[in-house]
Scaffold this motif. Structure first.
Motif, PDB file in Angstrom:
ATOM      1  N   THR A  82       0.826  -1.212   0.000  1.00  0.00           N
ATOM      2  CA  THR A  82       0.000   0.000   0.000  1.00  0.00           C
ATOM      3  C   THR A  82       0.856   1.256   0.000  1.00  0.00           C
ATOM      4  N   ALA A  83       1.943   1.272   0.759  1.00  0.00           N
ATOM      5  CA  ALA A  83       2.807   2.457   0.783  1.00  0.00           C
ATOM      6  C   ALA A  83       3.429   2.712  -0.588  1.00  0.00           C
ATOM      7  N   ASN A  84       3.870   1.659  -1.260  1.00  0.00           N
ATOM      8  CA  ASN A  84       4.491   1.844  -2.568  1.00  0.00           C
ATOM      9  C   ASN A  84       3.480   2.195  -3.647  1.00  0.00           C
ATOM     10  N   CYS A  85       2.272   1.634  -3.584  1.00  0.00           N
ATOM     11  CA  CYS A  85       1.245   1.981  -4.575  1.00  0.00           C
ATOM     12  C   CYS A  85       0.742   3.408  -4.385  1.00  0.00           C
ATOM     13  N   ILE A  86       0.711   3.882  -3.147  1.00  0.00           N
ATOM     14  CA  ILE A  86       0.312   5.271  -2.904  1.00  0.00           C
ATOM     15  C   ILE A  86       1.402   6.223  -3.369  1.00  0.00           C
ATOM     16  N   ALA A  87       2.670   5.885  -3.109  1.00  0.00           N
ATOM     17  CA  ALA A  87       3.777   6.765  -3.480  1.00  0.00           C
ATOM     18  C   ALA A  87       4.019   6.803  -4.983  1.00  0.00           C
ATOM     19  N   ASP A  88       3.793   5.685  -5.658  1.00  0.00           N
ATOM     20  CA  ASP A  88       4.068   5.609  -7.096  1.00  0.00           C
ATOM     21  C   ASP A  88       2.945   4.816  -7.753  1.00  0.00           C
ATOM     22  N   ALA A  89       2.128   5.489  -8.533  1.00  0.00           N
ATOM     23  CA  ALA A  89       0.972   4.838  -9.157  1.00  0.00           C
ATOM     24  C   ALA A  89       1.388   3.753 -10.149  1.00  0.00           C
ATOM     25  N   ALA A  90       2.571   3.867 -10.714  1.00  0.00           N
ATOM     26  CA  ALA A  90       3.057   2.879 -11.678  1.00  0.00           C
ATOM     27  C   ALA A  90       4.041   1.925 -11.013  1.00  0.00           C
ATOM     28  N   PHE A  91       3.765   1.522  -9.779  1.00  0.00           N
ATOM     29  CA  PHE A  91       4.669   0.654  -9.019  1.00  0.00           C
ATOM     30  C   PHE A  91       4.805  -0.691  -9.717  1.00  0.00           C
ATOM     31  N   PRO A  92       6.041  -1.075 -10.110  1.00  0.00           N
ATOM     32  CA  PRO A  92       6.245  -2.391 -10.729  1.00  0.00           C
ATOM     33  C   PRO A  92       6.484  -3.456  -9.664  1.00  0.00           C
ATOM     34  N   CYS A  93       6.109  -4.668  -9.975  1.00  0.00           N
ATOM     35  CA  CYS A  93       6.344  -5.795  -9.077  1.00  0.00           C
ATOM     36  C   CYS A  93       7.851  -6.013  -8.944  1.00  0.00           C
ATOM     37  N   CYS A  94       8.305  -6.246  -7.729  1.00  0.00           N
ATOM     38  CA  CYS A  94       9.737  -6.442  -7.487  1.00  0.00           C
ATOM     39  C   CYS A  94      10.246  -7.755  -8.061  1.00  0.00           C
ATOM     40  N   ALA A  95       9.371  -8.730  -8.254  1.00  0.00           N
ATOM     41  CA  ALA A  95       9.797 -10.039  -8.722  1.00  0.00           C
ATOM     42  C   ALA A  95       9.770 -10.155 -10.241  1.00  0.00           C
ATOM     43  N   CYS A  96       8.691  -9.676 -10.868  1.00  0.00           N
ATOM     44  CA  CYS A  96       8.563  -9.889 -12.312  1.00  0.00           C
ATOM     45  C   CYS A  96       8.611  -8.599 -13.124  1.00  0.00           C
ATOM     46  N   GLY A  97       8.478  -7.441 -12.491  1.00  0.00           N
ATOM     47  CA  GLY A  97       8.540  -6.172 -13.201  1.00  0.00           C
ATOM     48  C   GLY A  97       7.226  -5.715 -13.804  1.00  0.00           C
ATOM     49  N   GLY A  98       6.166  -6.503 -13.658  1.00  0.00           N
ATOM     50  CA  GLY A  98       4.859  -6.111 -14.175  1.00  0.00           C
ATOM     51  C   GLY A  98       4.207  -5.055 -13.294  1.00  0.00           C
ATOM     52  N   LYS A  99       3.300  -4.279 -13.882  1.00  0.00           N
ATOM     53  CA  LYS A  99       2.623  -3.227 -13.117  1.00  0.00           C
ATOM     54  C   LYS A  99       1.640  -3.854 -12.133  1.00  0.00           C
ATOM     55  N   VAL A 100       1.695  -3.385 -10.885  1.00  0.00           N
ATOM     56  CA  VAL A 100       0.779  -3.866  -9.854  1.00  0.00           C
ATOM     57  C   VAL A 100      -0.516  -3.077  -9.985  1.00  0.00           C
ATOM     58  N   GLU A 101      -1.572  -3.751 -10.426  1.00  0.00           N
ATOM     59  CA  GLU A 101      -2.851  -3.083 -10.654  1.00  0.00           C
ATOM     60  C   GLU A 101      -3.863  -3.356  -9.557  1.00  0.00           C
ATOM     61  N   GLY A 102      -3.635  -4.375  -8.780  1.00  0.00           N
ATOM     62  CA  GLY A 102      -4.564  -4.685  -7.711  1.00  0.00           C
ATOM     63  C   GLY A 102      -3.965  -5.704  -6.769  1.00  0.00           C
ATOM     64  N   CYS A 103      -4.501  -5.739  -5.564  1.00  0.00           N
ATOM     65  CA  CYS A 103      -4.039  -6.730  -4.603  1.00  0.00           C
ATOM     66  C   CYS A 103      -5.194  -7.113  -3.697  1.00  0.00           C
ATOM     67  N   ALA A 104      -5.072  -8.283  -3.127  1.00  0.00           N
ATOM     68  CA  ALA A 104      -6.110  -8.803  -2.249  1.00  0.00           C
ATOM     69  C   ALA A 104      -5.442  -9.587  -1.126  1.00  0.00           C
ATOM     70  N   PRO A 105      -6.125  -9.749  -0.004  1.00  0.00           N
ATOM     71  CA  PRO A 105      -5.530 -10.547   1.077  1.00  0.00           C
ATOM     72  C   PRO A 105      -5.223 -11.960   0.597  1.00  0.00           C
ATOM     73  N   ALA A 106      -4.053 -12.435   0.943  1.00  0.00           N
ATOM     74  CA  ALA A 106      -3.635 -13.772   0.536  1.00  0.00           C
ATOM     75  C   ALA A 106      -4.203 -14.807   1.498  1.00  0.00           C
ATOM     76  N   ARG A 107      -4.600 -15.937   0.952  1.00  0.00           N
ATOM     77  CA  ARG A 107      -5.142 -17.023   1.757  1.00  0.00           C
ATOM     78  C   ARG A 107      -4.192 -18.217   1.659  1.00  0.00           C
ATOM     79  N   LEU A 108      -3.905 -18.823   2.804  1.00  0.00           N
ATOM     80  CA  LEU A 108      -3.047 -20.001   2.808  1.00  0.00           C
ATOM     81  C   LEU A 108      -3.723 -21.132   2.045  1.00  0.00           C
ATOM     82  N   PRO A 109      -2.970 -21.876   1.242  1.00  0.00           N
ATOM     83  CA  PRO A 109      -3.557 -22.994   0.505  1.00  0.00           C
ATOM     84  C   PRO A 109      -3.981 -24.120   1.455  1.00  0.00           C
ATOM     85  N   ASP A 110      -4.965 -24.873   1.041  1.00  0.00           N
ATOM     86  CA  ASP A 110      -5.420 -26.019   1.833  1.00  0.00           C
ATOM     87  C   ASP A 110      -4.351 -27.108   1.784  1.00  0.00           C
ATOM     88  N   PRO A 111      -4.094 -27.752   2.932  1.00  0.00           N
ATOM     89  CA  PRO A 111      -3.065 -28.802   2.935  1.00  0.00           C
ATOM     90  C   PRO A 111      -3.504 -30.063   2.224  1.00  0.00           C
TER      91      PRO A 111
END
Length: 111
Positions: A82-111
């Motif tokens: 959230t801090a990086n998306c607020i500071a820079d609207a075109a925030f790229p993903c640190c892993a793949c370099g794609g533009k971060v357009e949305g995010c959602a709470p992550a859910r742990l996978p079922d075992p």
């Protein structure tokens, strides 16, 4: 006396210029340039999330606080993303370099 006047002038210049400088945008731009110059990393991007993916935030490299998953499938801390998306609207993903357009709470996978 001359050094003191010169130093005060330089300090005043910095205090006026630095607040107008967007360090997040410059840092993200340098990261993209570095990623283009560096050899490509082989990483499985299109795989389902596993439990080990929740152990490291891609931005701060620590255990994620309130893990969030981006549209490209990478995990970040809520505060990092959230801090990086607020500071820079075109925030790229640190892993793949794609533009971060949305995010959602992550859910742990079922075992």
């Amino acid at each position: 006396m001359n050094r003191e006047i010169l130093w005060h002038g330089f300090a005043e210049f910095l205090f006026n210029v630095l607040p107008q400088f967007n360090s997040f945008a410059v840092k993200n731009w340098l990261r993209l340039v570095w990623r283009k110059l560096a050899p490509p990393r082989i990483e499985a991007e299109c795989r389902p999330l596993q439990t080990k993916d929740f152990l490291v935030c891609r931005f701060c490299a620590s255990m994620p606080t309130l893990p969030y998953v981006t549209n490209c499938g990478h995990i970040y801390c809520y505060y990092c993303i959230t801090a990086n998306c607020i500071a820079d609207a075109a925030f790229p993903c640190c892993a793949c370099g794609g533009k971060v357009e949305g995010c959602a709470p992550a859910r742990l996978p079922d075992p």
